[in-house]
Each structure stands twice: as structure tokens, then as C-alpha cells.
Write a protein that holds these residues in place. Structure first.
Motif, PDB file in Angstrom:
ATOM      1  N   MET A 104       0.845  -1.176   0.000  1.00  0.00           N
ATOM      2  CA  MET A 104       0.000   0.000   0.000  1.00  0.00           C
ATOM      3  C   MET A 104       0.885   1.231   0.000  1.00  0.00           C
ATOM      4  N   SER A 105       0.603   2.179  -0.877  1.00  0.00           N
ATOM      5  CA  SER A 105       1.376   3.411  -0.945  1.00  0.00           C
ATOM      6  C   SER A 105       0.617   4.536  -0.283  1.00  0.00           C
TER       7      SER A 105
ATOM      8  N   ALA B  90       7.125   4.213   3.693  1.00  0.00           N
ATOM      9  CA  ALA B  90       5.704   4.531   3.640  1.00  0.00           C
ATOM     10  C   ALA B  90       5.017   3.812   2.489  1.00  0.00           C
ATOM     11  N   SER B  91       5.664   2.791   1.942  1.00  0.00           N
ATOM     12  CA  SER B  91       5.064   2.016   0.864  1.00  0.00           C
ATOM     13  C   SER B  91       5.369   0.544   1.119  1.00  0.00           C
ATOM     14  N   SER B  92       4.469  -0.120   1.833  1.00  0.00           N
ATOM     15  CA  SER B  92       4.656  -1.527   2.161  1.00  0.00           C
ATOM     16  C   SER B  92       3.300  -2.112   2.507  1.00  0.00           C
ATOM     17  N   ALA B  93       3.260  -3.401   2.818  1.00  0.00           N
ATOM     18  CA  ALA B  93       1.988  -4.067   3.084  1.00  0.00           C
ATOM     19  C   ALA B  93       1.434  -3.663   4.444  1.00  0.00           C
ATOM     20  N   PRO B  94       0.107  -3.581   4.566  1.00  0.00           N
ATOM     21  CA  PRO B  94      -0.505  -3.287   5.864  1.00  0.00           C
ATOM     22  C   PRO B  94      -0.419  -4.494   6.792  1.00  0.00           C
ATOM     23  N   LEU B  95      -0.336  -4.237   8.081  1.00  0.00           N
ATOM     24  CA  LEU B  95      -0.317  -5.327   9.053  1.00  0.00           C
ATOM     25  C   LEU B  95      -1.710  -5.942   9.164  1.00  0.00           C
TER      26      LEU B  95
ATOM     27  N   ALA C 296       2.294  10.188   7.131  1.00  0.00           N
ATOM     28  CA  ALA C 296       2.771   8.888   7.599  1.00  0.00           C
ATOM     29  C   ALA C 296       3.835   9.099   8.669  1.00  0.00           C
ATOM     30  N   VAL C 297       3.749   8.312   9.736  1.00  0.00           N
ATOM     31  CA  VAL C 297       4.673   8.436  10.865  1.00  0.00           C
ATOM     32  C   VAL C 297       5.312   7.078  11.143  1.00  0.00           C
ATOM     33  N   ARG C 298       6.639   7.053  11.191  1.00  0.00           N
ATOM     34  CA  ARG C 298       7.370   5.846  11.610  1.00  0.00           C
ATOM     35  C   ARG C 298       7.392   5.838  13.132  1.00  0.00           C
ATOM     36  N   LEU C 299       6.800   4.814  13.735  1.00  0.00           N
ATOM     37  CA  LEU C 299       6.664   4.773  15.187  1.00  0.00           C
ATOM     38  C   LEU C 299       8.003   4.499  15.872  1.00  0.00           C
ATOM     39  N   THR C 300       8.338   5.327  16.863  1.00  0.00           N
ATOM     40  CA  THR C 300       9.608   5.179  17.575  1.00  0.00           C
ATOM     41  C   THR C 300       9.422   4.975  19.077  1.00  0.00           C
ATOM     42  N   GLU C 301       8.207   5.181  19.573  1.00  0.00           N
ATOM     43  CA  GLU C 301       7.949   5.026  21.016  1.00  0.00           C
ATOM     44  C   GLU C 301       6.482   4.681  21.234  1.00  0.00           C
ATOM     45  N   VAL C 302       6.226   3.651  22.030  1.00  0.00           N
ATOM     46  CA  VAL C 302       4.861   3.209  22.324  1.00  0.00           C
ATOM     47  C   VAL C 302       4.787   2.775  23.786  1.00  0.00           C
ATOM     48  N   GLU C 303       3.560   2.538  24.252  1.00  0.00           N
ATOM     49  CA  GLU C 303       3.365   2.164  25.652  1.00  0.00           C
ATOM     50  C   GLU C 303       2.179   1.209  25.738  1.00  0.00           C
TER      51      GLU C 303
ATOM     52  N   ILE D 162       7.422  10.881   8.124  1.00  0.00           N
ATOM     53  CA  ILE D 162       8.224  10.545   6.941  1.00  0.00           C
ATOM     54  C   ILE D 162       7.519  10.884   5.636  1.00  0.00           C
ATOM     55  N   THR D 163       6.223  11.120   5.695  1.00  0.00           N
ATOM     56  CA  THR D 163       5.459  11.548   4.528  1.00  0.00           C
ATOM     57  C   THR D 163       4.444  12.598   4.988  1.00  0.00           C
ATOM     58  N   GLY D 164       4.256  13.624   4.165  1.00  0.00           N
ATOM     59  CA  GLY D 164       3.308  14.674   4.529  1.00  0.00           C
ATOM     60  C   GLY D 164       3.856  15.636   5.564  1.00  0.00           C
ATOM     61  N   VAL D 165       5.174  15.873   5.513  1.00  0.00           N
ATOM     62  CA  VAL D 165       5.810  16.748   6.495  1.00  0.00           C
ATOM     63  C   VAL D 165       5.183  18.143   6.492  1.00  0.00           C
ATOM     64  N   GLU D 166       4.924  18.676   5.305  1.00  0.00           N
ATOM     65  CA  GLU D 166       4.358  20.031   5.230  1.00  0.00           C
ATOM     66  C   GLU D 166       2.969  20.091   5.866  1.00  0.00           C
ATOM     67  N   VAL D 167       2.181  19.043   5.672  1.00  0.00           N
ATOM     68  CA  VAL D 167       0.852  19.003   6.280  1.00  0.00           C
ATOM     69  C   VAL D 167       0.976  18.939   7.805  1.00  0.00           C
TER      70      VAL D 167
END
Length: 241
Positions: free
Chosen positions: A26-27, A37-42, A69-76, A140-145
Motif C-alpha cells: 500500500m502506498s 511509507a510504501s509496504s503491506a498493511p499489518l 505517515a509516521v514511523r513509530l519510535t515510542e509506544v506504551e 516521513i510523509t506529509g511533512v508540510e501538512v
């Protein structure tokens, strides 16, 4: 503290649908075009596990909502009713937390401190009530938004590393509000969690959760070691009335 590796996370069998499989990639939309930001959905069964197992496996995955799109770096992680006093589901189902008692892989959005939205992904089967708080990530995608959303009403320019650094900032960058509560991340639609590039187990740290008044020492906060977008750890401080 290094993250626990239940069942040998370093050499475990991949969850169905991970690592390529036969799912179509999915893109994301947006002009920043990033390879993660272009790979298969989980798939849904990725989330149909205890939250403290899902949480570290979410690091490095890519959360997409519309053009951002956000690359996750921290979760709880937050546990089941009656077992985890820091969880919204601890005392059972309410109108507010109903989504957490639904199927896994859905977005649970809540309003806190009268000013912020935060977002979770639900875990385990229906009627159990568990989830993972999305604490921080790299846009990683849509930085301006994301910049426009975060800069609204701000007196200064927001550094890119701070765009989604913290659960409330992440929700703003991705445009989450109460209307997005209940979105399904496992079917075609505005919300997806993509495979991305999972964090190496050796780079994942775990420690006490941040800002909670109960079960503070439960080591269910997970983050990518050394990533600049990870938020600072803060112990809960009771507010004066």
C-alpha cells in the motif's frame, strides 16, 4: 533495560502477513515519498496478542492517516481490565472506552487534560479491553501538512523532530480527533499500519511508563534507542487542586 523478548522476538516466526507475504503493498499519498511509507498493511492477527507483545513489534512500523505517515519510535502498552490500574479499561467498559473492548486493530482516540487528543491501537479479542498508546514517531510523509497542523497557533517554528514527539503531538500531526475514534486499521480506508522496517530487537529499550499515577514502574514503555524523536520520560506529578 533491554526490551523483553517473549518467545524469542529475535528469531520468532513472523506474524501472518509480515515480511512480504502475499499481501499487496500500500502506498501513501503525499509528495514526500519515503520507502518506509510504501509496504503491506499489518493484518488483524498482528494485534490479536497481549499489548506488551504488540507494543515493541510496532516500533519501526508506519502509521498512515491520509497524507501523513509516521514511523513509530515510542509506544506504551496497557493491559486488561482488573489487571492494569493504569489502563482506561481497568474498571470495565464505559461509553468512553468502548472501542478498546472491540476487535483488535482499531484506533482508540481519547481527550485528556481538557486540551489534547491521544491515540491507541487496540489489542486482543473483543470484550477484553487492551491497547497500545502511540507515544512518538518520525513524520516521513506529509511533512508540510504535519508542520501546518502543529504550527497552528504556535509562536515559533516547530522542529521536524518534534512534529510527533509525544502522544498529543503525534495525534495533531496525524490529524486525529474524536471523530476518528473507532477507525479500523486493518481494512482499506483512511487509516493503515504498514510493515515498514521493524526495529531490530537489539535497538529496542523498555522501561517504566510515563505520566501515569498507577503502576508507574511497569516496564511497558518501549522505544528505539537513540532515536531523536523519542519523548523524554516524565514521572507522574499530582496536580494541585
Amino acid at each position: 533495560m533491554r526490551a523483553p523478548e517473549p518467545g524469542g522476538r529475535g528469531d520468532r516466526e513472523p506474524v501472518s502477513g509480515e515480511g512480504g507475504g502475499d499481501r499487496e503493498p500500500m502506498s501513501t499519498e503525499g509528495g514526500d515519498g519515503h520507502p518506509l511509507a510504501s509496504s503491506a498493511p499489518l493484518p488483524r492477527d498482528f494485534f490479536d496478542r497481549p499489548s506488551h507483545e504488540v507494543a515493541p513489534d510496532l516500533l519501526g512500523r508506519v502509521l498512515v492517516h491520509g497524507p501523513v505517515a509516521v514511523r513509530l519510535t515510542e509506544v506504551e502498552a496497557y493491559g486488561r481490565p482488573g489487571e492494569d490500574p493504569a489502563s482506561h479499561t481497568y474498571r470495565g467498559q464505559t461509553r468512553r472506552n468502548t472501542v478498546m473492548f472491540g476487535p483488535p486493530g482499531h484506533l482508540y482516540v481519547y481527550f485528556t487534560y481538557g486540551m489534547h487528543f491521544c491515540a491507541n491501537l487496540t489489542c486482543l479479542p473483543e470484550r477484553i479491553g487492551s491497547g497500545v498508546l502511540l507515544r512518538a514517531g518520525e513524520v516521513i510523509t506529509g511533512v508540510e501538512v504535519a508542520l501546518a497542523r502543529r504550527a497552528a497557533g504556535a509562536a515559533r517554528t516547530v522542529p521536524e523532530r518534534d512534529l510527533a514527539r509525544g502522544p498529543a503531538r503525534l495525534a495533531v500531526a496525524l490529524g486525529f480527533t474524536r471523530e476518528h475514534n473507532g477507525l479500523d486499521a486493518c481494512v482499506p480506508g483512511p487509516l493503515s499500519v504498514l510493515e515498514g522496517e521493524p526495529a531490530k530487537p537489539s535497538s529496542v529499550l523498555s522501561g517504566p511508563r510515563t505520566g501515569v499515577s498507577s503502576a508507574q514502574e511497569t516496564p511497558w514503555r518501549f522505544w528505539i534507542d537513540g532515536d531523536p524523536t523519542v519523548s523524554p520520560h516524565r514521572r507522574h506529578v499530582p496536580r494541585r487542586r
